[in-house]
Scaffold this motif. Structure first.
Motif, mmCIF file in Angstrom:
data_model
loop_
_atom_site.group_PDB
_atom_site.id
_atom_site.type_symbol
_atom_site.label_atom_id
_atom_site.label_comp_id
_atom_site.label_asym_id
_atom_site.label_seq_id
_atom_site.Cartn_x
_atom_site.Cartn_y
_atom_site.Cartn_z
ATOM 1 N N PRO A 267 38.516 54.458 39.147
ATOM 2 C CA PRO A 267 38.797 53.066 38.793
ATOM 3 C C PRO A 267 39.471 52.974 37.436
ATOM 4 C CG PRO A 267 36.561 53.299 39.632
ATOM 5 C CD PRO A 267 37.076 54.688 39.403
ATOM 6 N N VAL A 268 40.548 52.223 37.364
ATOM 7 C CA VAL A 268 41.298 52.131 36.106
ATOM 8 C C VAL A 268 41.247 50.738 35.490
ATOM 9 C CG1 VAL A 268 42.856 54.026 36.667
ATOM 10 C CG2 VAL A 268 43.442 51.690 37.381
ATOM 11 N N VAL A 269 41.010 49.711 36.320
ATOM 12 C CA VAL A 269 41.017 48.348 35.799
ATOM 13 C C VAL A 269 40.103 47.479 36.647
ATOM 14 C CG1 VAL A 269 42.983 47.602 37.206
ATOM 15 C CG2 VAL A 269 42.502 46.424 35.045
ATOM 16 N N GLU A 270 39.489 46.515 36.012
ATOM 17 C CA GLU A 270 38.669 45.516 36.702
ATOM 18 C C GLU A 270 39.445 44.202 36.718
ATOM 19 O OE1 GLU A 270 35.005 43.771 34.870
ATOM 20 O OE2 GLU A 270 34.007 44.941 36.438
ATOM 21 N N VAL A 271 39.642 43.648 37.918
ATOM 22 C CA VAL A 271 40.426 42.427 38.047
ATOM 23 C C VAL A 271 39.612 41.357 38.745
ATOM 24 C CG1 VAL A 271 42.610 43.690 38.122
ATOM 25 C CG2 VAL A 271 41.449 43.109 40.266
ATOM 26 N N GLU A 272 39.995 40.124 38.485
ATOM 27 C CA GLU A 272 39.349 38.978 39.132
ATOM 28 C C GLU A 272 40.349 38.311 40.062
ATOM 29 O OE1 GLU A 272 36.860 34.907 38.021
ATOM 30 O OE2 GLU A 272 38.123 35.849 36.510
ATOM 31 N N THR A 273 39.975 38.219 41.329
ATOM 32 C CA THR A 273 40.789 37.510 42.296
ATOM 33 C C THR A 273 40.167 36.145 42.527
ATOM 34 O OG1 THR A 273 39.575 38.176 44.281
ATOM 35 C CG2 THR A 273 41.216 39.726 43.411
ATOM 36 N N ALA A 274 40.738 35.400 43.442
ATOM 37 C CA ALA A 274 40.168 34.106 43.775
ATOM 38 C C ALA A 274 38.846 34.240 44.493
ATOM 39 C CB ALA A 274 41.147 33.316 44.646
ATOM 40 N N LYS A 275 38.498 35.447 44.914
ATOM 41 C CA LYS A 275 37.289 35.653 45.702
ATOM 42 C C LYS A 275 36.190 36.394 44.952
ATOM 43 C CE LYS A 275 39.343 33.838 49.291
ATOM 44 N NZ LYS A 275 38.994 32.498 49.761
ATOM 45 N N VAL B 60 43.974 23.334 26.196
ATOM 46 C CA VAL B 60 44.049 23.404 27.648
ATOM 47 C C VAL B 60 43.485 24.739 28.105
ATOM 48 C CG1 VAL B 60 45.568 23.432 29.666
ATOM 49 C CG2 VAL B 60 46.052 21.885 27.756
ATOM 50 N N VAL B 61 42.475 24.687 28.960
ATOM 51 C CA VAL B 61 41.882 25.896 29.518
ATOM 52 C C VAL B 61 42.524 26.147 30.880
ATOM 53 C CG1 VAL B 61 39.770 27.022 30.282
ATOM 54 C CG2 VAL B 61 39.715 25.446 28.327
ATOM 55 N N PRO B 62 43.236 27.237 31.049
ATOM 56 C CA PRO B 62 43.933 27.480 32.317
ATOM 57 C C PRO B 62 42.966 27.712 33.467
ATOM 58 C CG PRO B 62 44.053 29.420 30.909
ATOM 59 C CD PRO B 62 43.457 28.331 30.078
ATOM 60 N N LEU B 63 43.326 27.214 34.650
ATOM 61 C CA LEU B 63 42.549 27.471 35.853
ATOM 62 C C LEU B 63 42.975 28.822 36.403
ATOM 63 C CD1 LEU B 63 42.568 24.025 37.707
ATOM 64 C CD2 LEU B 63 40.570 25.239 36.860
ATOM 65 N N ARG B 64 42.039 29.744 36.443
ATOM 66 C CA ARG B 64 42.353 31.075 36.922
ATOM 67 C C ARG B 64 41.264 31.569 37.858
ATOM 68 N NH1 ARG B 64 44.174 32.605 31.447
ATOM 69 N NH2 ARG B 64 46.434 32.820 31.455
ATOM 70 N N VAL C 18 38.795 27.458 43.807
ATOM 71 C CA VAL C 18 37.913 26.334 44.138
ATOM 72 C C VAL C 18 38.651 25.014 43.993
ATOM 73 C CG1 VAL C 18 35.867 25.070 43.383
ATOM 74 C CG2 VAL C 18 35.785 27.557 43.573
ATOM 75 N N ALA C 19 39.409 24.874 42.896
ATOM 76 C CA ALA C 19 40.155 23.635 42.670
ATOM 77 C C ALA C 19 41.159 23.383 43.792
ATOM 78 C CB ALA C 19 40.864 23.697 41.322
ATOM 79 N N GLU C 20 41.875 24.430 44.192
ATOM 80 C CA GLU C 20 42.873 24.271 45.257
ATOM 81 C C GLU C 20 42.220 23.931 46.582
ATOM 82 O OE1 GLU C 20 44.880 27.986 45.119
ATOM 83 O OE2 GLU C 20 46.169 27.430 43.414
ATOM 84 N N LYS C 21 41.081 24.568 46.858
ATOM 85 C CA LYS C 21 40.399 24.338 48.134
ATOM 86 C C LYS C 21 39.824 22.932 48.208
ATOM 87 C CE LYS C 21 37.612 26.970 51.375
ATOM 88 N NZ LYS C 21 36.801 28.202 51.567
#
Length: 442
Positions: free
Chosen positions: A37-45, A217-221, A227-230
Motif C-alpha cells: 500500500p502506498v497511499v490512503e484515499v477517500e472515495t465517495a463510499k 468555504v469548506v469544500p464538499l469532498r 451524500v449531498a449529491e444523492k
C-alpha cells in the motif's frame, strides 16, 4: 538499467471518477515491494488503501493530502530494477510491455485486525535493492514547522503561485492562514492590488488580527459530496410523502427484556425493529422497490437489502444488511452489530454501503421524537423510529405510564398510494404494540 513505471489511480468500483488523497504511506526514495500500500484515499463510499503493483524505488508521488486525483491520473512513479541476468522483462517479472494486474483488487476479504479495510491483498515480494535514479518530485517536500493552514484550497493556491506558507502571517483566528493572506502575498509579488487586510473599526479599541472572525468555504469532498449529491437528486426526483403514528412500545420492550434474560447473544431494539420491517415488507412488497432510471417502470426487488443509519467517524452512513428477509432476529442482531462496529471504525467497504432496497432510520438514539427524512435514492421507502420514552397513555381504558415511540414512514408516492403506505405503517405499529403478532409470520 532501471525502468521507471507509472502507477495510475485505478477504478475503485461503483463508477467513481476520482478519490481524495488522505495520507501517503511511502516517501520519495523509499524502496517498496510489489502490492505494498502506498497511499490512503477517500472515495465517495469509503476510505481505502491503494497497493502499487510495482516493486522498486519511489521516484515521485502526485497529489497532496486533501487533493483529488482522477481515475487514470498518475499516483506514483517507481524505478523498477530488471531481474538479474534478464534483459527481456520489467522489474515486476513480466515480459517487457506487459502490465502486471493488481493482485486481488476489489475482492479482498475483510481485514478484521486493522482500522481500515484493504482494497487489495498484499503479496510478499523479494526486497528490491535501492537503485540510484534521479528523483523527480512534483511538489517540493521539506521538513518544517507546522503551518497554521486548514483549507487544502489555501495550500493549493500557495503552491501554484510559489508562496512559502511558513513565511506568511495569518490574519485568521489564532494566526490561521486564510486565502486572502495568500492572495495578498501573490499581489505583492506581481504588483497587483490585493484584498485589504482586516482593519480596526475607527473609534474603537484596536482588535488583534487573530481575533477577527473570518468565513471560509469548506469544500464538499468524498463522502459528504456523495451524500449531498444523492440527497439533492432524491429531493428533486422523488415525490415523497410522510405519515406517522404514535405506538405503545411497552410490550416490545418487555419482550426484549425477556429475551435478554435467557442465555445467548443480547437482542437489540434495532434488531427487533429490523425483523418487524422484513415481515411488513413481505406483506407490502410494493414498498421494497425502486423506480427505473427513466421513470417508465417500477422494479420490485425479490430480496430485502436492509439499510440502517449508523454514525461513523466520517459522519452518518447507511450500511446494508443483505438478504435480511432470510435472517432471524438473532442473526439480524449479529449483522447489525458487525456493520455498526465497522461504521465506527471507518472500515466499511463500498459493497457494504450500496445496494439497499429499504432503510430503517432509528433517529431516537439522538434523543428526538420525529423526523421527515429524505429518501435514500433510489429506494422507495424509509421507516423512522423516534426515542422510546415514558409517557401518559390510555391503556385498556385507563390512564397509565407507558413506553411510547413515534413511527414515521416516508415513501415514494409513485410506487403506491396513501392506503398502502398507511397499511404498512399500521402493521408495523401493531407489531410494536403486540409483538406476539410476529408469530403469525414466522
Amino acid at each position: 538499467m532501471p525502468v521507471v513505471r507509472e502507477f495510475t489511480l485505478p477504478d475503485l468500483g461503483e463508477g467513481l471518477t476520482g478519490a481524495e488523497v488522505v495520507r501517503w504511506m511511502v516517501e520519495v526514495g523509499e524502496v517498496i515491494a510489489v502490492d505494498q500500500p502506498v497511499v490512503e484515499v477517500e472515495t465517495a463510499k469509503a476510505v481505502v488503501e491503494v497497493p502499487c503493483p510495482y516493486g522498486g524505488v519511489v521516484t515521485a508521488r502526485y497529489g497532496e493530502p486533501g487533493e483529488e486525483v482522477a481515475v487514470g491520473a498518475a499516483l506514483v512513479t517507481v524505478a523498477v530494477a530488471p531481474p538479474a541476468g534478464s534483459g527481456s522483462s520489467d522489474g515486476d517479472g513480466l515480459p517487457a510491455g506487459v502490465e502486471r494486474p493488481l493482485v486481488g483488487y476489489g475482492v479482498a476479504e475483510p481485514d478484521r485486525g486493522g482500522r481500515r479495510r484493504r482494497v487489495g491483498a498484499a503479496v510478499a515480494a523479494p526486497a528490491v535493492a535501492p537503485v540510484a535514479v534521479p528523483v523527480a518530485v512534483p511538489v517540493a517536500v521539506k521538513a518544517s514547522a507546522v503551518v497554521p493552514v486548514i483549507s487544502p484550497l489555501v495550500r493549493r493556491a500557495a503552491r501554484e503561485h510559489g508562496i512559502d506558507l511558513a513565511l506568511l502571517t495569518g490574519t485568521g483566528r489564532d494566526g490561521l492562514i486564510l486565502r486572502a493572506d495568500v492572495e495578498r502575498a501573490v499581489a505583492a509579488l506581481d504588483g497587483r492590488s490585493a484584498p485589504a487586510a482586516p482593519a480596526a473599526v475607527p473609534g474603537s479599541a484596536a482588535v488583534p488580527a487573530s481575533a477577527v472572525a473570518a468565513a471560509e468555504v469548506v469544500p464538499l469532498r468524498g463522502l459528504r459530496r456523495a451524500v449531498a449529491e444523492k440527497l439533492t437528486r432524491s429531493h428533486r426526483e422523488i415525490p415523497a410523502a410522510t405519515c406517522w403514528v404514535d405506538a405503545d412500545a411497552t410490550e416490545l420492550m418487555a419482550l426484549r427484556r425477556q429475551l435478554n434474560a435467557a442465555a445467548g447473544p443480547k437482542v437489540s431494539v434495532l434488531a427487533l425493529l429490523a425483523r418487524i420491517c422484513t415481515v411488513a415488507l413481505a406483506r407490502f412488497p410494493e414498498l421494497n422497490s425502486s423506480v427505473t432510471e427513466d421513470g417508465s417502470g417500477i422494479i420490485r426487488h425479490q430480496v430485502v437489502h436492509l439499510g440502517f443509519a449508523a454514525q461513523g467517524e466520517r459522519g452518518l452512513v447507511v450500511p446494508v444488511v443483505r438478504g435480511a428477509q432470510a435472517l432471524n432476529t438473532e442473526q439480524l442482531g449479529a449483522e447489525l452489530a458487525r456493520l455498526t462496529e465497522s461504521a465506527r471504525s471507518g472500515s466499511l467497504t463500498p459493497a457494504e454501503l450500496t445496494g439497499g432496497t429499504f432503510t430503517l432510520n432509528n433517529y431516537g438514539v439522538f434523543g428526538v421524537d420525529g423526523s421527515t427524512p429524505i429518501l435514500n435514492h433510489p429506494e422507495a421507502a424509509m421507516l423512522g423510529v423516534g426515542r422510546i420514552v415514558a409517557k401518559p397513555w390510555v391503556h385498556q381504558g385507563e390512564l397509565a405510564v407507558r413506553e411510547v415511540t413515534q413511527l414515521s414512514f416516508t415513501f415514494d408516492h409513485r410506487v403506491c398510494d396513501g392506503g398502502t403506505a398507511g397499511g404498512f405503517l399500521r402493521f408495523v405499529a401493531d407489531c410494536v404494540e403486540q409483538p406476539g403478532m410476529l408469530l403469525r409470520q414466522l
